[in-house]
Design a protein around this motif. Structure first.
Motif, PDB file in Angstrom:
ATOM      1  N   ASN A  23      83.395  77.179  45.110  1.00 35.23           N
ATOM      2  CA  ASN A  23      84.014  75.877  44.605  1.00 35.23           C
ATOM      3  C   ASN A  23      83.061  74.586  44.579  1.00 35.23           C
ATOM      4  OD1 ASN A  23      85.974  75.462  42.697  1.00 35.23           O
ATOM      5  ND2 ASN A  23      87.188  74.087  44.242  1.00 35.23           N
ATOM      6  N   THR A  24      82.797  74.970  44.531  1.00 33.80           N
ATOM      7  CA  THR A  24      81.453  73.868  44.956  1.00 33.80           C
ATOM      8  C   THR A  24      79.999  73.966  43.674  1.00 33.80           C
ATOM      9  OG1 THR A  24      79.175  75.457  46.488  1.00 33.80           O
ATOM     10  CG2 THR A  24      81.257  73.964  46.818  1.00 33.80           C
ATOM     11  N   ILE A  25      79.613  73.114  43.440  1.00 37.33           N
ATOM     12  CA  ILE A  25      78.114  73.237  42.224  1.00 37.33           C
ATOM     13  C   ILE A  25      77.113  73.765  42.394  1.00 37.33           C
ATOM     14  CG2 ILE A  25      76.964  71.532  40.314  1.00 37.33           C
ATOM     15  CD1 ILE A  25      78.921  70.110  39.481  1.00 37.33           C
ATOM     16  N   ILE A  26      76.425  73.999  41.906  1.00 39.69           N
ATOM     17  CA  ILE A  26      75.065  75.345  42.765  1.00 39.69           C
ATOM     18  C   ILE A  26      73.845  74.780  41.990  1.00 39.69           C
ATOM     19  CG2 ILE A  26      76.104  76.778  43.919  1.00 39.69           C
ATOM     20  CD1 ILE A  26      75.107  78.281  41.134  1.00 39.69           C
ATOM     21  N   VAL A  64      66.800  60.937  36.444  1.00 40.25           N
ATOM     22  CA  VAL A  64      67.733  60.669  36.428  1.00 40.25           C
ATOM     23  C   VAL A  64      69.042  61.650  37.357  1.00 40.25           C
ATOM     24  CG1 VAL A  64      70.854  59.614  35.829  1.00 40.25           C
ATOM     25  CG2 VAL A  64      68.281  59.617  33.997  1.00 40.25           C
ATOM     26  N   LEU A  65      68.110  63.227  37.000  1.00 35.78           N
ATOM     27  CA  LEU A  65      69.331  63.647  38.305  1.00 35.78           C
ATOM     28  C   LEU A  65      68.838  64.735  39.120  1.00 35.78           C
ATOM     29  CD1 LEU A  65      70.224  65.813  34.737  1.00 35.78           C
ATOM     30  CD2 LEU A  65      71.866  64.969  36.076  1.00 35.78           C
ATOM     31  N   SER A  66      67.650  63.711  39.627  1.00 34.56           N
ATOM     32  CA  SER A  66      66.375  64.879  40.346  1.00 34.56           C
ATOM     33  C   SER A  66      67.547  64.613  42.171  1.00 34.56           C
ATOM     34  CB  SER A  66      65.489  64.162  40.957  1.00 34.56           C
ATOM     35  OG  SER A  66      66.076  62.583  41.341  1.00 34.56           O
ATOM     36  N   ASP A  67      68.194  63.260  42.475  1.00 34.97           N
ATOM     37  CA  ASP A  67      69.145  63.823  43.493  1.00 34.97           C
ATOM     38  C   ASP A  67      70.798  63.943  43.826  1.00 34.97           C
ATOM     39  OD1 ASP A  67      70.493  62.074  41.460  1.00 34.97           O
ATOM     40  OD2 ASP A  67      70.277  60.301  43.669  1.00 34.97           O
ATOM     41  N   LYS A  68      71.151  64.890  42.169  1.00 33.44           N
ATOM     42  CA  LYS A  68      72.415  65.727  42.607  1.00 33.44           C
ATOM     43  C   LYS A  68      72.571  65.988  42.315  1.00 33.44           C
ATOM     44  CE  LYS A  68      73.448  61.548  39.715  1.00 33.44           C
ATOM     45  NZ  LYS A  68      73.081  60.861  40.162  1.00 33.44           N
ATOM     46  N   VAL A  69      71.534  67.857  42.555  1.00 33.93           N
ATOM     47  CA  VAL A  69      71.990  69.428  43.348  1.00 33.93           C
ATOM     48  C   VAL A  69      70.586  69.666  43.483  1.00 33.93           C
ATOM     49  CG1 VAL A  69      74.167  69.173  41.582  1.00 33.93           C
ATOM     50  CG2 VAL A  69      71.756  69.786  40.181  1.00 33.93           C
ATOM     51  N   ARG A  70      71.213  71.165  43.549  1.00 33.50           N
ATOM     52  CA  ARG A  70      69.747  71.953  44.291  1.00 33.50           C
ATOM     53  C   ARG A  70      69.032  72.189  42.920  1.00 33.50           C
ATOM     54  NH1 ARG A  70      72.043  77.122  48.064  1.00 33.50           N
ATOM     55  NH2 ARG A  70      73.728  76.294  45.956  1.00 33.50           N
ATOM     56  N   ARG A  71      69.451  72.512  41.714  1.00 32.66           N
ATOM     57  CA  ARG A  71      68.584  72.732  40.587  1.00 32.66           C
ATOM     58  C   ARG A  71      69.119  72.544  38.862  1.00 32.66           C
ATOM     59  NH1 ARG A  71      69.571  78.321  43.548  1.00 32.66           N
ATOM     60  NH2 ARG A  71      71.918  78.269  42.947  1.00 32.66           N
ATOM     61  N   LYS A 101      65.231  72.174  42.463  1.00 32.82           N
ATOM     62  CA  LYS A 101      63.760  73.386  41.754  1.00 32.82           C
ATOM     63  C   LYS A 101      64.529  73.009  40.369  1.00 32.82           C
ATOM     64  CE  LYS A 101      62.281  75.992  44.910  1.00 32.82           C
ATOM     65  NZ  LYS A 101      60.895  76.322  44.930  1.00 32.82           N
ATOM     66  N   LEU A 102      63.278  73.118  39.546  1.00 29.47           N
ATOM     67  CA  LEU A 102      63.036  72.929  38.448  1.00 29.47           C
ATOM     68  C   LEU A 102      63.764  74.908  37.699  1.00 29.47           C
ATOM     69  CD1 LEU A 102      63.899  71.400  35.715  1.00 29.47           C
ATOM     70  CD2 LEU A 102      61.479  71.657  35.644  1.00 29.47           C
ATOM     71  N   VAL A 103      64.711  75.174  37.261  1.00 25.71           N
ATOM     72  CA  VAL A 103      64.731  76.906  36.454  1.00 25.71           C
ATOM     73  C   VAL A 103      64.530  76.390  35.085  1.00 25.71           C
ATOM     74  CG1 VAL A 103      66.400  78.480  36.726  1.00 25.71           C
ATOM     75  CG2 VAL A 103      66.578  76.729  38.754  1.00 25.71           C
ATOM     76  N   VAL A 104      63.575  77.298  35.541  1.00 22.95           N
ATOM     77  CA  VAL A 104      62.949  77.462  33.355  1.00 22.95           C
ATOM     78  C   VAL A 104      63.647  78.479  32.829  1.00 22.95           C
ATOM     79  CG1 VAL A 104      60.958  77.749  32.128  1.00 22.95           C
ATOM     80  CG2 VAL A 104      60.680  76.795  34.166  1.00 22.95           C
ATOM     81  N   GLU A 105      64.195  78.445  31.990  1.00 21.46           N
ATOM     82  CA  GLU A 105      65.008  79.573  31.093  1.00 21.46           C
ATOM     83  C   GLU A 105      64.923  80.064  29.970  1.00 21.46           C
ATOM     84  OE1 GLU A 105      69.608  78.261  30.124  1.00 21.46           O
ATOM     85  OE2 GLU A 105      69.929  78.476  32.660  1.00 21.46           O
TER      86      GLU A 105
END
Length: 235
Positions: A23-26, A64-71, A101-105
């Motif tokens: 139940n976590t945001i990844i 802005v989002l860089s320190d919020k999540v792992r990906r 990590k930046l994930v390129v979709e």
């Protein structure tokens, strides 16, 4: 002047990806929208947007989002992938959000120019060498059917299956067979499988029973507008 602003203003909306085991945001997916007279809408053509606008917006947003999540995941068509301006912005974004990590979709969208899998793979490997990951988005639809992306599976880290791309409800057995297939592919290649478009509790439970724990959709959170530092008076 107001019409020009409405026609040209783009922002990313963010939607979380959930690990329902813990139940976590990844991670967050970045979804670009355009401000129109009817409100925020998906652009009619991503390829038609000035690449410099996309590049600048990506750099501002990831900062802005860089320190919020792992990906952080960003959708990129094959046309955008091969566009130098956007490619350089992706690299700069990864540098500024490290260790996130930046994930390129890689989306299922057809591009005006046809690119071979070798050309696409070469560009994706260029990103991999710079610490990014590759996700194959909307598998089973558009240009991302298995026969078109099988060569890319060895360099991917993630597959995404979008329930919203199909007219049938998930309770339909043929839909569940599609999930089974892509789940098997994810196991074979050691990839994450994210099911997106989860809209209700029934879908949530059924996907869990099929062994998929990474999910995304309105059931967990709708995409939320990410305002940038200088946005206070824009809309």
């Amino acid at each position: 002047m107001e019409e020009l602003l409405l026609e040209s203003l783009y922002r990313y909306f963010v939607q979380p990806q959930i690990d329902t085991n813990t139940n976590t945001i990844i991670g967050y997916e970045l979804l670009m929208k355009e401000l129109t007279e009817e409100g925020w809408r998906l652009p009619k053509s991503f390829s038609a947007i000035d690449p410099q606008i996309t590049a600048d917006l990506l750099i501002e947003t990831t900062k802005v989002l860089s320190d919020k999540v792992r990906r952080l995941s960003v959708n990129v068509s094959r046309e955008q992938l091969m566009t130098t301006t956007i490619s350089e912005a992706i690299i700069q974004s990864q540098k500024q959000i490290y260790p996130t990590k930046l994930v390129v979709e890689l989306t299922e969208d057809e591009s005006p120019t046809k690119y071979s899998n070798e050309e696409v793979k070469e560009k994706l490997n260029y990103f991999l060498d710079r610490g990014m990951q590759v996700s194959l988005d909307d598998v089973g639809t558009g240009i991302n059917h298995f026969h078109n992306i099988s060569d890319l599976l060895p360099i991917a880290s993630e597959l995404k299956f979008a329930l919203q791309n199909f007219s049938k409800k998930f309770i339909d057995k043929s839909m569940q067979q599609k999930i089974h297939f892509w789940h098997a592919m994810s196991k074979e290649y050691g990839l994450r499988l994210v099911v997106e478009g989860v809209e209700d509790k029934d879908d949530h439970k059924l996907i869990g029973k099929l062994g998929v724990n990474l999910k995304q959709g309105y059931y967990y959170s709708k995409p939320q507008l990410l305002k940038l530092p200088n946005d206070c008076c824009l809309y």
